[in-house]
Design a protein around this motif. Structure first.
Motif, short mmCIF file in Angstrom:
data_model
loop_
_atom_site.label_atom_id
_atom_site.label_comp_id
_atom_site.label_asym_id
_atom_site.label_seq_id
_atom_site.Cartn_x
_atom_site.Cartn_y
_atom_site.Cartn_z
N TYR A 382 0.84 -1.20 0.00
CA TYR A 382 0.00 0.00 0.00
C TYR A 382 0.88 1.26 0.00
CZ TYR A 382 -3.99 -2.99 0.95
OH TYR A 382 -4.98 -3.96 0.86
N GLN A 383 2.03 1.14 -0.68
CA GLN A 383 2.89 2.30 -0.86
C GLN A 383 2.50 3.04 -2.14
OE1 GLN A 383 5.20 3.11 1.51
NE2 GLN A 383 4.43 1.32 2.65
N ALA A 384 2.98 4.24 -2.26
CA ALA A 384 2.70 5.03 -3.47
C ALA A 384 3.25 4.35 -4.71
CB ALA A 384 3.28 6.43 -3.31
N ASP A 385 4.38 3.65 -4.50
CA ASP A 385 4.96 2.96 -5.65
C ASP A 385 4.12 1.76 -6.10
OD1 ASP A 385 7.02 4.74 -5.60
OD2 ASP A 385 8.39 3.44 -4.45
N ASP A 386 3.20 1.32 -5.24
CA ASP A 386 2.37 0.15 -5.56
C ASP A 386 1.09 0.52 -6.31
OD1 ASP A 386 4.13 -1.62 -4.28
OD2 ASP A 386 3.24 -1.15 -2.32
N GLY A 552 -11.38 4.51 1.55
CA GLY A 552 -10.73 4.84 2.81
C GLY A 552 -9.28 4.44 2.90
N THR A 553 -8.74 3.85 1.82
CA THR A 553 -7.35 3.42 1.84
C THR A 553 -6.44 4.56 1.40
OG1 THR A 553 -8.04 1.17 1.31
CG2 THR A 553 -5.72 1.69 1.03
N ALA A 554 -5.36 4.74 2.12
CA ALA A 554 -4.36 5.75 1.76
C ALA A 554 -3.05 5.05 1.46
CB ALA A 554 -4.18 6.75 2.90
N TYR A 555 -2.29 5.65 0.56
CA TYR A 555 -1.05 5.04 0.10
C TYR A 555 0.13 5.91 0.53
CZ TYR A 555 -4.29 2.20 -2.49
OH TYR A 555 -5.31 1.35 -2.81
N SER A 556 1.03 5.30 1.31
CA SER A 556 2.13 6.04 1.92
C SER A 556 3.08 6.56 0.86
CB SER A 556 2.90 5.13 2.89
OG SER A 556 2.02 4.60 3.87
N PRO A 557 3.60 7.73 1.06
CA PRO A 557 4.55 8.28 0.09
C PRO A 557 5.87 7.54 0.16
CG PRO A 557 4.39 9.70 2.01
CD PRO A 557 3.36 8.63 2.20
N GLY A 560 10.89 10.20 -0.30
CA GLY A 560 10.92 11.66 -0.37
C GLY A 560 9.93 12.32 0.56
N GLY A 561 9.02 11.55 1.14
CA GLY A 561 8.04 12.11 2.05
C GLY A 561 6.88 12.75 1.32
N GLY A 562 6.05 13.46 2.07
CA GLY A 562 4.87 14.08 1.52
C GLY A 562 3.63 13.47 2.11
N PRO A 563 2.47 14.07 1.84
CA PRO A 563 1.23 13.54 2.41
C PRO A 563 0.84 12.21 1.75
CG PRO A 563 0.75 15.30 0.86
CD PRO A 563 2.25 15.25 1.00
N PRO A 564 0.06 11.37 2.44
CA PRO A 564 -0.42 10.11 1.84
C PRO A 564 -1.34 10.40 0.65
CG PRO A 564 -0.69 10.10 4.23
CD PRO A 564 -0.33 11.50 3.85
#
Length: 658
Positions: A382-386, A552-557, A560-564
């Protein structure tokens, strides 16, 4: 020296042994009866593709007799049979049923006139008994079940099918799927046509492909129908043995579309001997000798012309009076309801499909595809890269169920067309009553394979640990199957109407769907971004993506950081902007429209193939004018000409069924 028997003697019912026209024939051991019917034709001509396939042929066949139609290939045998049975065109001439003052063709006569085609069209997955019982349920719906069963039992006994009643029909082209013999198959086809107890039976080469002993059994059954049941039998026959030839009463010899002889079978050889001034060799059967004379060109042009003139000598004229109308031909049994026809055809379709619902090879293929796909996307995070990987997984969930249903739908209608055409000619059922259950049950194998493939991909990839999302995914995939199977039907029927290659059209369509979904290039970067909105796979992708990206699912950045990244932001970035309810409605609408379009195209295609040419335009216009003026609706005079070519009037006699 003239030995040919004239038609006036042939068609007198009082001089023919057996049942008289208008009487009934009842056989106690067989348990069925028919109303005998004769057929008479005058100056019959058929033009096909700019040439005369039949040239001014006239003749009579008395009720309860057997006529053999013989001649070299291309002589016009099948053309004549199709014209008399009203399964083919008639360019000129007139045909009467039930006497020279009998009735002209009408839709009510269809139940009294049957045709057994040269090609044996039966469903190979059914047994002999099932074939007859389903046929009786469709064509004898007005009878109580007990009477239908008695009719089937009587035909099984009469056609000598008792020994193979429980045997699967099978496919004669393959040893592995072979069922009944060729002779039994031919007799089964005859039994199917006799369900409605027709008075006039046409057979196009009933002995074709059979050995001499089996051919004798088939033709002997036809003779029993004629002599014991009063059925008038007209059969084209190719190279009959002497025993088979002796079973017929009369003979019609055709060459080049012209009749050279029409008279008693027993007098034909003597008549040719008189014309040629030679005798038949002792080691030749009469049938072989006659065909050999025609094929080898033993007749001189003058002799052929003499025989044509004798065969075309004056026959009893129909006159100018109106044809009579028999109440039996006008009043027929009521048509069953669409619901009844659909229920019978659903049971038959299920019987045909249940043996092929589960195919081990296809199941193994889906298991392997599911395992490979699950391993490819194994435990998506559930990462941003996914996000892109999840989007690809949702695309794969729908892609599999675009290819297989669409390709499986392509042969569905074309493979059923020969049998469908035959049943519609017989008025067995409405086309839509076949189309709905046949195409609906064809969904079941793909839906079954869906349950094999999806769980493997879904749980190995870790798409979502949510039971409700899994069920919604299955429903979205089922809707995808319905949509693309419907589009496959439309492509297959449309290609048949335009003589295009359905496989090529399907591959082009799938290539468009595959490329314009946004999986390869984001929609905003496409030259034609609106193309996705006419792509059914895009709506499937949108629907399935919303089950892969849970609410309701959020994907972690990343590092480099940043908001989900929220679910809605991810879907917007991927171009999946259409709401799920709109996607479902669009896909359902496409499925319904494609199925209706396929049905309408198939109806038009069947109508064009089942057209029956009736009469000429000038005569019908004159008769219509007399009718409007209150005059008698008389038959056309003998001297009135028939228009051909573009001026021909074709009347479709099967509109209700199609």
């Amino acid at each position: 020296t003239r030995t040919i028997c004239r038609a006036t003697e042939m068609c007198q019912a009082t001089e023919i042994p057996g049942p008289k026209e208008g009487s009934s024939s009842l056989v106690s051991d067989a348990g069925f009866r028919v109303e005998p019917l004769s057929v008479h034709w005058r100056s019959l001509r058929v033009e096909l593709k700019g040439r005369d396939a039949l040239r001014s042929c006239s003749g009579d066949v008395a009720p309860g007799t057997m006529l053999a139609v013989m001649g070299p290939s291309g002589g016009g045998k099948t053309t004549l049979i199709n014209a008399l049975s009203r399964r083919g065109p008639v360019s000129a001439g007139r045909v009467r049923y039930g006497g020279v003052r009998g009735e002209s063709w009408s839709p009510g006569l269809k139940r009294r006139v049957a045709l057994v085609d040269q090609d044996d069209q039966v469903l190979s997955a059914l047994t002999v008994g099932e074939t007859l019982r389903y046929g009786a349920a469709l064509r004898l719906s007005h009878l109580p079940p007990a009477e239908r069963a008695a009719r089937v039992a009587a035909l099984v006994a009469t056609l000598r099918l008792g020994a193979c009643e429980s045997t699967r029909v099978g496919d004669s082209s393959s040893a592995a799927t072979r069922g009944i013999s060729g002779g039994e198959r031919k007799r089964l086809c005859i039994a199917c046509e006799l369900l409605t107890l027709p008075s006039l039976l046409f057979c196009d080469e009933p002995s074709s492909g059979l050995d001499s002993s089996m051919a004798f059994v088939v033709v002997d059954v036809l003779r029993e129908l004629a002599k014991s049941h009063g059925v008038t039998v007209i059969a084209s026959i190719h190279q009959p043995s002497s025993q088979v030839f002796a079973l017929f009463d009369d003979l019609l010899l055709l060459k080049g579309g012209s009749a050279l002889y029409h008279g008693p079978r027993s007098a034909a050889a003597h008549h040719f001997g008189v014309v040629l001034d030679r005798t038949r060799p002792a080691d030749f059967s009469a049938a072989d000798w006659l065909i050999d004379l025609l094929v080898q060109g033993c007749l001189s042009p003058a002799q052929e012309e003499r025989m044509r003139e004798e065969a075309a000598a004056p026959w009893p004229d129909f006159g100018d009076g109106p044809a009579t109308k028999s109440p039996l031909a006008i009043l027929g049994p009521p048509r069953p309801s669409w619901r009844y026809e659909a229920s019978v055809l659903t049971r038959r379709a299920w019987r045909l499909a249940r043996g092929t619902m589960w195919v081990h090879e296809v199941a193994f293929l889906q298991v392997v595809i599911g395992l490979l796909s699950g391993l490819l996307f194994y435990r998506i995070g559930y990462q941003a890269d996914d996000i892109r990987a999840r989007f690809s997984a949702s695309f794969l969930l729908g892609l599999n169920w675009m290819f297989f249903p669409l390709l499986a739908a392509l042969p569905l209608v074309p493979s059923a067309e020969p049998m469908l055409r035959k049943d519609l000619q017989n008025g067995a059922y409405a086309l839509s009553a076949w189309f709905v259950p046949a195409t609906t049950l064809a969904l079941l194998p793909d839906l079954l394979m869906l349950l094999v493939n999806t769980p493997l991909l879904y749980w190995l990839a870790g798409v979502a640990d949510d039971g409700a999302a899994f069920v919604l995914t299955l429903l979205g995939q089922a809707l995808t199957i319905l949509t693309f199977q419907s589009l496959g039907l439309l492509i297959a029927v449309g290609a048949g109407s335009t003589r295009a290659n359905s496989g090529t059209l399907a591959m082009l369509f799938m290539a468009f769907c595959f490329l314009f979904t946004g999986i390869f290039i984001p929609a905003r970067q496409m030259v034609v971004p609106w193309a996705r909105f006419v792509n059914p796979l895009y709506y499937s992708q949108c629907l399935l993506a919303r089950t892969v990206f849970l609410p309701g699912t959020a994907y972690s950045p990343g590092p480099g950081g940043g908001p989900p990244i929220t679910r809605d932001e991810a879907l917007d970035e991927l171009g999946m902007v259409t709401p799920p309810d709109i996607c479902a409605l669009v896909m359902l609408g496409v499925a319904v429209a494609a199925r209706l379009g396929a049905l309408v195209l198939l109806q038009r295609q069947m109508r064009s193939q089942l057209l029956v040419q009736q009469a000429d335009v000038p005569v019908r216009r004159a008769r219509a004018a007399r009718h409007r003026r209150g005059g008698a609706d008389t038959a056309p005079a003998a001297g009135e000409k028939v228009a051909v070519g573009d001026a021909m009037l074709r009347q479709h006699a099967f509109t209700e069924q199609v």
